[in-house]
Design a protein around this motif. Structure first.
Motif, PDB file in Angstrom:
ATOM      1  N   ILE A   1       0.841  -1.214   0.000  1.00  0.00           N
ATOM      2  CA  ILE A   1       0.000   0.000   0.000  1.00  0.00           C
ATOM      3  C   ILE A   1       0.874   1.262   0.000  1.00  0.00           C
ATOM      4  N   ASP A   2       2.047   1.153   0.559  1.00  0.00           N
ATOM      5  CA  ASP A   2       2.996   2.270   0.531  1.00  0.00           C
ATOM      6  C   ASP A   2       3.295   2.588  -0.938  1.00  0.00           C
ATOM      7  N   LYS A   3       2.967   3.828  -1.340  1.00  0.00           N
ATOM      8  CA  LYS A   3       3.119   4.194  -2.764  1.00  0.00           C
ATOM      9  C   LYS A   3       4.559   4.042  -3.246  1.00  0.00           C
ATOM     10  N   ARG A   4       5.496   4.201  -2.319  1.00  0.00           N
ATOM     11  CA  ARG A   4       6.901   4.078  -2.737  1.00  0.00           C
ATOM     12  C   ARG A   4       7.225   2.639  -3.142  1.00  0.00           C
ATOM     13  N   ILE A   5       6.433   1.700  -2.636  1.00  0.00           N
ATOM     14  CA  ILE A   5       6.710   0.283  -2.911  1.00  0.00           C
ATOM     15  C   ILE A   5       5.798  -0.246  -4.022  1.00  0.00           C
ATOM     16  N   GLY A   6       4.487  -0.042  -3.861  1.00  0.00           N
ATOM     17  CA  GLY A   6       3.532  -0.512  -4.886  1.00  0.00           C
ATOM     18  C   GLY A   6       3.161  -1.969  -4.665  1.00  0.00           C
ATOM     19  N   SER A   7       1.914  -2.300  -4.949  1.00  0.00           N
ATOM     20  CA  SER A   7       1.434  -3.641  -4.585  1.00  0.00           C
ATOM     21  C   SER A   7       1.674  -4.709  -5.659  1.00  0.00           C
ATOM     22  N   SER A   8       2.005  -4.300  -6.883  1.00  0.00           N
ATOM     23  CA  SER A   8       2.146  -5.329  -7.916  1.00  0.00           C
ATOM     24  C   SER A   8       3.459  -6.111  -7.759  1.00  0.00           C
ATOM     25  N   PHE A   9       3.432  -7.338  -8.232  1.00  0.00           N
ATOM     26  CA  PHE A   9       4.589  -8.245  -8.183  1.00  0.00           C
ATOM     27  C   PHE A   9       5.048  -8.528  -6.756  1.00  0.00           C
ATOM     28  N   LEU A  10       4.082  -8.509  -5.826  1.00  0.00           N
ATOM     29  CA  LEU A  10       4.400  -8.881  -4.442  1.00  0.00           C
ATOM     30  C   LEU A  10       3.599 -10.101  -4.017  1.00  0.00           C
ATOM     31  N   SER A  11       3.101 -10.876  -4.992  1.00  0.00           N
ATOM     32  CA  SER A  11       2.350 -12.080  -4.622  1.00  0.00           C
ATOM     33  C   SER A  11       3.295 -13.263  -4.490  1.00  0.00           C
ATOM     34  N   PRO A  12       3.389 -13.824  -3.278  1.00  0.00           N
ATOM     35  CA  PRO A  12       4.236 -15.015  -3.128  1.00  0.00           C
ATOM     36  C   PRO A  12       3.548 -16.206  -3.771  1.00  0.00           C
ATOM     37  N   GLY A  13       4.307 -17.215  -4.128  1.00  0.00           N
ATOM     38  CA  GLY A  13       3.693 -18.380  -4.760  1.00  0.00           C
ATOM     39  C   GLY A  13       4.722 -19.391  -5.199  1.00  0.00           C
ATOM     40  N   ALA A  14       4.380 -20.084  -6.286  1.00  0.00           N
ATOM     41  CA  ALA A  14       5.225 -21.181  -6.773  1.00  0.00           C
ATOM     42  C   ALA A  14       6.405 -20.680  -7.607  1.00  0.00           C
ATOM     43  N   GLY A  15       6.761 -19.419  -7.470  1.00  0.00           N
ATOM     44  CA  GLY A  15       7.937 -18.896  -8.174  1.00  0.00           C
ATOM     45  C   GLY A  15       7.613 -18.314  -9.540  1.00  0.00           C
ATOM     46  N   PHE A  16       8.550 -17.531 -10.057  1.00  0.00           N
ATOM     47  CA  PHE A  16       8.345 -16.952 -11.389  1.00  0.00           C
ATOM     48  C   PHE A  16       8.942 -17.838 -12.463  1.00  0.00           C
ATOM     49  N   GLY A  17       8.322 -17.777 -13.646  1.00  0.00           N
ATOM     50  CA  GLY A  17       8.842 -18.520 -14.799  1.00  0.00           C
ATOM     51  C   GLY A  17       8.594 -17.695 -16.045  1.00  0.00           C
ATOM     52  N   GLY A  18       8.496 -18.374 -17.194  1.00  0.00           N
ATOM     53  CA  GLY A  18       8.189 -17.674 -18.431  1.00  0.00           C
ATOM     54  C   GLY A  18       9.396 -17.479 -19.315  1.00  0.00           C
ATOM     55  N   SER A  19       9.144 -16.812 -20.427  1.00  0.00           N
ATOM     56  CA  SER A  19      10.201 -16.689 -21.429  1.00  0.00           C
ATOM     57  C   SER A  19      11.110 -15.506 -21.167  1.00  0.00           C
ATOM     58  N   CYS A  20      10.780 -14.675 -20.180  1.00  0.00           N
ATOM     59  CA  CYS A  20      11.582 -13.459 -19.990  1.00  0.00           C
ATOM     60  C   CYS A  20      12.314 -13.376 -18.666  1.00  0.00           C
ATOM     61  N   LEU A  21      11.569 -13.391 -17.558  1.00  0.00           N
ATOM     62  CA  LEU A  21      12.219 -13.132 -16.264  1.00  0.00           C
ATOM     63  C   LEU A  21      13.426 -14.058 -16.015  1.00  0.00           C
ATOM     64  N   PRO A  22      13.255 -15.391 -16.088  1.00  0.00           N
ATOM     65  CA  PRO A  22      14.421 -16.248 -15.803  1.00  0.00           C
ATOM     66  C   PRO A  22      15.581 -16.009 -16.779  1.00  0.00           C
ATOM     67  N   LYS A  23      15.243 -15.854 -18.071  1.00  0.00           N
ATOM     68  CA  LYS A  23      16.270 -15.675 -19.105  1.00  0.00           C
ATOM     69  C   LYS A  23      16.996 -14.335 -18.938  1.00  0.00           C
ATOM     70  N   ASP A  24      16.231 -13.292 -18.659  1.00  0.00           N
ATOM     71  CA  ASP A  24      16.850 -11.964 -18.578  1.00  0.00           C
ATOM     72  C   ASP A  24      17.733 -11.822 -17.334  1.00  0.00           C
ATOM     73  N   ILE A  25      17.342 -12.509 -16.272  1.00  0.00           N
ATOM     74  CA  ILE A  25      18.196 -12.472 -15.073  1.00  0.00           C
ATOM     75  C   ILE A  25      19.521 -13.152 -15.368  1.00  0.00           C
ATOM     76  N   LYS A  26      19.443 -14.307 -16.031  1.00  0.00           N
ATOM     77  CA  LYS A  26      20.682 -15.017 -16.373  1.00  0.00           C
ATOM     78  C   LYS A  26      21.552 -14.129 -17.266  1.00  0.00           C
ATOM     79  N   ALA A  27      20.903 -13.480 -18.238  1.00  0.00           N
ATOM     80  CA  ALA A  27      21.672 -12.634 -19.167  1.00  0.00           C
ATOM     81  C   ALA A  27      22.296 -11.450 -18.435  1.00  0.00           C
ATOM     82  N   LEU A  28      21.534 -10.838 -17.512  1.00  0.00           N
ATOM     83  CA  LEU A  28      22.083  -9.687 -16.777  1.00  0.00           C
ATOM     84  C   LEU A  28      23.242 -10.135 -15.887  1.00  0.00           C
ATOM     85  N   LEU A  29      23.097 -11.336 -15.306  1.00  0.00           N
ATOM     86  CA  LEU A  29      24.212 -11.869 -14.506  1.00  0.00           C
ATOM     87  C   LEU A  29      25.431 -12.092 -15.398  1.00  0.00           C
ATOM     88  N   GLY A  30      25.167 -12.528 -16.647  1.00  0.00           N
ATOM     89  CA  GLY A  30      26.256 -12.722 -17.604  1.00  0.00           C
ATOM     90  C   GLY A  30      26.927 -11.389 -17.928  1.00  0.00           C
TER      91      GLY A  30
END
Ligand code: UDX
Length: 430
Positions: free
Chosen positions: A241-270
């Motif tokens: 609720i704190d506007k500085r933080i924002g409520s989106s992408f704060l849902s805990p669960g079975a983890g993130f996947g997909g064609s972008c987030l996992p790949k882009d993190i690996k690439a940024l680490l690279g």
């Protein structure tokens, strides 16, 4: 304006359709005859709500045209967008071979002045290389500039994200290219960020890395809340609720996947590694995500007294998120494989992703609906929050199951209601 898109995946096809819908003439170049022939008939290769309608409408109006032939599209285009995949290599770095291959192919057909822009997510320095390749292969008369115009659309909401983005990043060192791209994006709205090529390239990685960081932070708070007895979901709701933080992408669960987030993190680490920067935070984001995915398997074991051998488990939801048939890096793959390895029998159901899932998950049974999946099951695991799972007849489900156990990997059920119905229930962070 006449423009060309190279690539007809989520980014290429969606963006091309939206620009066609705005009145531009848009060529889409592919390299598989069958796919291009299908596209000409309005048969699209991906599941994305609303996309087929918009493609068909623009085919009819002759505003979107599909071809295998560069000669047909490139010479008359004012802008050529590269929207091909940049999958991760073994070492995590982005594989740019398709990018450079299509650049080589398009360069000889440039005619007059053209802006060559990347929509694909590419590491800093890629557009510079694209410029070098074009200079090597273009005709002497052709004039061009390169630009980085990264795409931020989400699968499942790709059309509306493209029609009204929060921001349009235009990274180029040419005023002429900038003006042309501003004109093209004018009807779309969103804040225009005019910047350098390198900054634009980095903005895309930074955005996806931050989204992933938020999710892993939420999963860490969820884990700690489970141990301490706090309500993790309630904590995160209050934090968001704190506007500085924002409520989106704060849902805990079975983890993130997909064609972008996992790949882009690996690439940024690279990118960080080659630049000599230790991006420890991002390594931890990955680690927490792996734990979130494994956490579902551990919770399943807990409900089944530590033994998965010969247990029947119904898995509802396979795609990495709802409203898509995309199985790339879906947490369901890791979870199901480790359940199968531990001896469990899996009966799975997903509203649209089963066709793609069948190619990846070989040792499981696919059901025609939720109720068939739960029949005789010792446990139900929910992995994707498809709307049709939200209001299942849980009384019927309980009757059909052998044992009333639920692991709710996306926190869509009310724990009290479910427990009152006689289920043993574990969510994430609650
Ligand atoms: C993402 C970016 O959001 C988008 O801007 C970029 O262009 C491509 O990558 P997408 O991969 O379509 O989009 O999915 P997104 O909605 O970001 O979800 C990614 C994953 O995070 C899903 O597995 C989803 O279940 C998970 N997630 C999301 C959470 O676990 N918790 C959340 O709070 C939000």
């Amino acid at each position: 304006m006449k423009i060309t898109f190279i690539g007809h995946g989520y980014v290429g096809l969606v963006t091309a359709s939206v620009f066609a819908d705005l009145g531009n003439t848009v060529w889409v170049i592919g390299h598989t005859k069958e796919k291009i022939e299908n596209l000409k008939k309005g048969v699209i290769p991906i599941y994305e709500p609303g996309l087929e309608g918009i493609v068909k409408r623009n085919i009819k109006a002759k505003r979107i045209l599909f071809t295998l032939d560069h000669k047909e599209a490139i010479p008359e285009s004012s802008a050529v967008f590269i929207a091909v995949g940049t999958p991760p290599r073994e070492n995590g770095e982005a594989d740019l071979s398709s990018i450079f291959e299509v650049t080589k192919k398009l360069a000889p057909y440039l005619s007059g002045y053209t802006v060559v822009a990347t929509k694909s997510t590419v590491p800093v320095g890629t557009n510079k290389k694209i410029k070098e390749i074009i200079n090597q292969f273009k005709s002497q008369k052709a004039d061009f500039d390169v630009a980085s115009v990264p795409e931020f659309l989400r699968e499942g909401q790709a059309i509306s994200d493209t029609q009204s983005p929060d921001r349009v990043i235009i990274g180029t060192d040419s005023k002429k290219a900038e003006d042309l791209l501003i004109e093209l994006h004018e009807p779309i709205g969103g804040k225009h960020i005019l910047t350098t090529i390198e900054t634009a390239e980095m903005i895309k990685y930074a955005s996806n890395a931050f989204l992933a960081t938020k999710i892993s932070f939420a999963n860490s708070i969820a884990s700690l809340s489970e141990i301490t007895g706090a309500d993790g979901v309630g904590v995160l709701e209050a934090v968001g609720i704190d506007k500085r933080i924002g409520s989106s992408f704060l849902s805990p669960g079975a983890g993130f996947g997909g064609s972008c987030l996992p790949k882009d993190i690996k690439a940024l680490l690279g990118i960080a590694k080659t630049s000599g920067y230790d991006f420890g935070l991002l390594k931890e984001v990955n680690k927490v995500n792996d734990q979130a995915i494994k956490g579902i398997v551990n919770k399943s074991k807990r409900l089944l007294d530590g033994n998965l051998e010969n247990k029947t488990i119904a898995v509802l939801g396979l795609s990495f998120k709802p409203d898509t048939d995309d199985m790339r890096d879906a947490p369901s793959i890791v979870i199901i494989n480790s359940l199968v390895k531990a001896g469990a029998k899996i009966k799975a159901y997903d509203p649209v992703a089963m066709k793609n899932a069948e190619k990846i998950l070989k040792r499981i049974t696919f059901s025609k609906d939720c109720y068939q999946a739960v029949e005789g099951a010792d446990l139900l695991i929910l992995l994707t929050e498809w709307n049709e799972f939200r209001q299942l007849d849980l009384v019927k489900i309980k009757k059909l199951m052998k044992k009333p156990n639920i692991v709710d990997g996306r926190n869509i059920y009310d724990p009290k209601k479910v427990k009152d119905l006689g289920f043993a229930y574990i969510g994430v962070g609650r």
